[in-house]
Design a protein around this motif. Structure first.
Motif, PDB file in Angstrom:
ATOM      1  N   ARG A 273      -3.418   7.723  -8.975  1.00  0.00           N
ATOM      2  CA  ARG A 273      -2.138   7.545  -8.278  1.00  0.00           C
ATOM      3  C   ARG A 273      -2.311   7.787  -6.788  1.00  0.00           C
ATOM      4  O   ARG A 273      -1.776   7.065  -5.952  1.00  0.00           O
TER       5      ARG A 273
ATOM      6  N   TYR B 253      -0.937  -0.599 -12.926  1.00  0.00           N
ATOM      7  CA  TYR B 253       0.509  -0.792 -13.113  1.00  0.00           C
ATOM      8  C   TYR B 253       1.221   0.529 -13.345  1.00  0.00           C
ATOM      9  O   TYR B 253       2.310   0.746 -12.816  1.00  0.00           O
ATOM     10  N   ARG B 254       0.601   1.406 -14.125  1.00  0.00           N
ATOM     11  CA  ARG B 254       1.243   2.706 -14.365  1.00  0.00           C
ATOM     12  C   ARG B 254       1.296   3.528 -13.087  1.00  0.00           C
ATOM     13  O   ARG B 254       2.281   4.204 -12.815  1.00  0.00           O
TER      14      ARG B 254
ATOM     15  N   LEU C  55       1.450   2.331 -10.062  1.00  0.00           N
ATOM     16  CA  LEU C  55       2.478   1.713  -9.206  1.00  0.00           C
ATOM     17  C   LEU C  55       3.877   2.077  -9.705  1.00  0.00           C
ATOM     18  O   LEU C  55       4.763   2.394  -8.910  1.00  0.00           O
ATOM     19  N   ASP C  56       4.066   2.045 -11.029  1.00  0.00           N
ATOM     20  CA  ASP C  56       5.368   2.434 -11.604  1.00  0.00           C
ATOM     21  C   ASP C  56       5.724   3.861 -11.196  1.00  0.00           C
ATOM     22  O   ASP C  56       6.862   4.147 -10.839  1.00  0.00           O
ATOM     23  N   PHE C  57       4.738   4.733 -11.260  1.00  0.00           N
ATOM     24  CA  PHE C  57       4.950   6.128 -10.898  1.00  0.00           C
ATOM     25  C   PHE C  57       5.357   6.231  -9.426  1.00  0.00           C
ATOM     26  O   PHE C  57       6.319   6.921  -9.082  1.00  0.00           O
TER      27      PHE C  57
ATOM     28  N   VAL D  30       6.647   3.940  -7.449  1.00  0.00           N
ATOM     29  CA  VAL D  30       7.954   3.319  -7.198  1.00  0.00           C
ATOM     30  C   VAL D  30       9.077   4.212  -7.746  1.00  0.00           C
ATOM     31  O   VAL D  30      10.065   4.478  -7.056  1.00  0.00           O
ATOM     32  N   ALA D  31       8.890   4.699  -8.977  1.00  0.00           N
ATOM     33  CA  ALA D  31       9.935   5.508  -9.615  1.00  0.00           C
ATOM     34  C   ALA D  31      10.234   6.772  -8.810  1.00  0.00           C
ATOM     35  O   ALA D  31      11.363   7.250  -8.786  1.00  0.00           O
TER      36      ALA D  31
ATOM     37  N   LYS E  55       8.783  -1.977  -4.393  1.00  0.00           N
ATOM     38  CA  LYS E  55       8.312  -3.293  -4.794  1.00  0.00           C
ATOM     39  C   LYS E  55       9.020  -4.334  -3.947  1.00  0.00           C
ATOM     40  O   LYS E  55      10.241  -4.268  -3.771  1.00  0.00           O
TER      41      LYS E  55
ATOM     42  N   GLN F 283      10.212  -7.788  -4.043  1.00  0.00           N
ATOM     43  CA  GLN F 283      10.408  -8.788  -5.108  1.00  0.00           C
ATOM     44  C   GLN F 283       9.901 -10.154  -4.669  1.00  0.00           C
ATOM     45  O   GLN F 283       9.259 -10.870  -5.438  1.00  0.00           O
TER      46      GLN F 283
ATOM     47  N   TYR G  87       3.622  -4.671  -3.605  1.00  0.00           N
ATOM     48  CA  TYR G  87       4.075  -3.301  -3.379  1.00  0.00           C
ATOM     49  C   TYR G  87       3.743  -2.836  -1.973  1.00  0.00           C
ATOM     50  O   TYR G  87       2.762  -3.272  -1.379  1.00  0.00           O
TER      51      TYR G  87
END
Ligand code: ZN
Ligand code: ZN
Ligand code: ZN
Length: 158
Positions: free
Chosen positions: A37, A73-74, A76-78, A80-81, A87, A89, A94
């Motif tokens: 991360r 992806y995980r 990036l999800d972390f 962003v969250a 992100k 669009q 990102y």
């Protein structure tokens, strides 16, 4: 709130500040900023440019990280969250948050010349908020992405 991204600025402050904000927030909230991360955030902070998951994946495997798409992806999800990255669009890519730690609705200015992305917070939000209020609509998320030319590219093309 400052518009960060275009023109001359102390970029080491962006990188250092972004990492520090993420470290502090993770420590305060008990989140784990794993090696993967952390590296993904560092990569995003290097430039004010949106990067696709596969660009990041390519860099990571060059560095010898055992990186599979789900890992990226995980990560990036972390990011962003938790508000360390956003992100874009329009670009399906990102970017590191330019104002980590502040609660904000980001507005992105995307240069179609050099693909630099600047993040700002426009007063647009309140205008939109007023309109929504009037009809009783409760806004949960707003994504604003504007495409155009940055000062450098606009000067170069004239
Ligand atoms: Zn910078
Ligand atoms: Zn942001
Ligand atoms: Zn440009």
């Amino acid at each position: 709130m400052q518009t960060v991204g275009f023109g001359q600025h102390d970029h080491s402050a962006c990188v250092g500040g972004g990492m520090k904000a993420a470290e502090d927030a993770c420590a305060a909230q008990g989140l784990r900023l794993t090696k993967g991360r952390r590296r993904v955030l560092e990569i995003l902070l290097q430039e004010h440019r949106a990067m696709g998951a596969y660009d990041i994946l390519g860099l990571l495997s060059d560095e010898g990280f055992a990186s599979q798409p789900p890992v990226v992806y995980r990560a990036l999800d972390f990011l962003v969250a938790n508000g360390f990255a956003h992100k874009i669009q329009k670009l399906n890519a990102y970017i590191a948050c330019a104002h980590p730690g502040d609660s904000h609705t980001p507005v992105f200015l995307i240069c179609r010349g050099c693909e630099t992305v600047a993040e700002t917070a426009a007063p647009l939000k309140s205008t939109l908020g007023e309109v929504a209020d009037k009809i009783g609509f409760k806004i949960e998320t707003t994504i604003v992405e504007a495409e155009g030319m940055c000062p450098t590219c606009a000067t170069a093309s004239t």
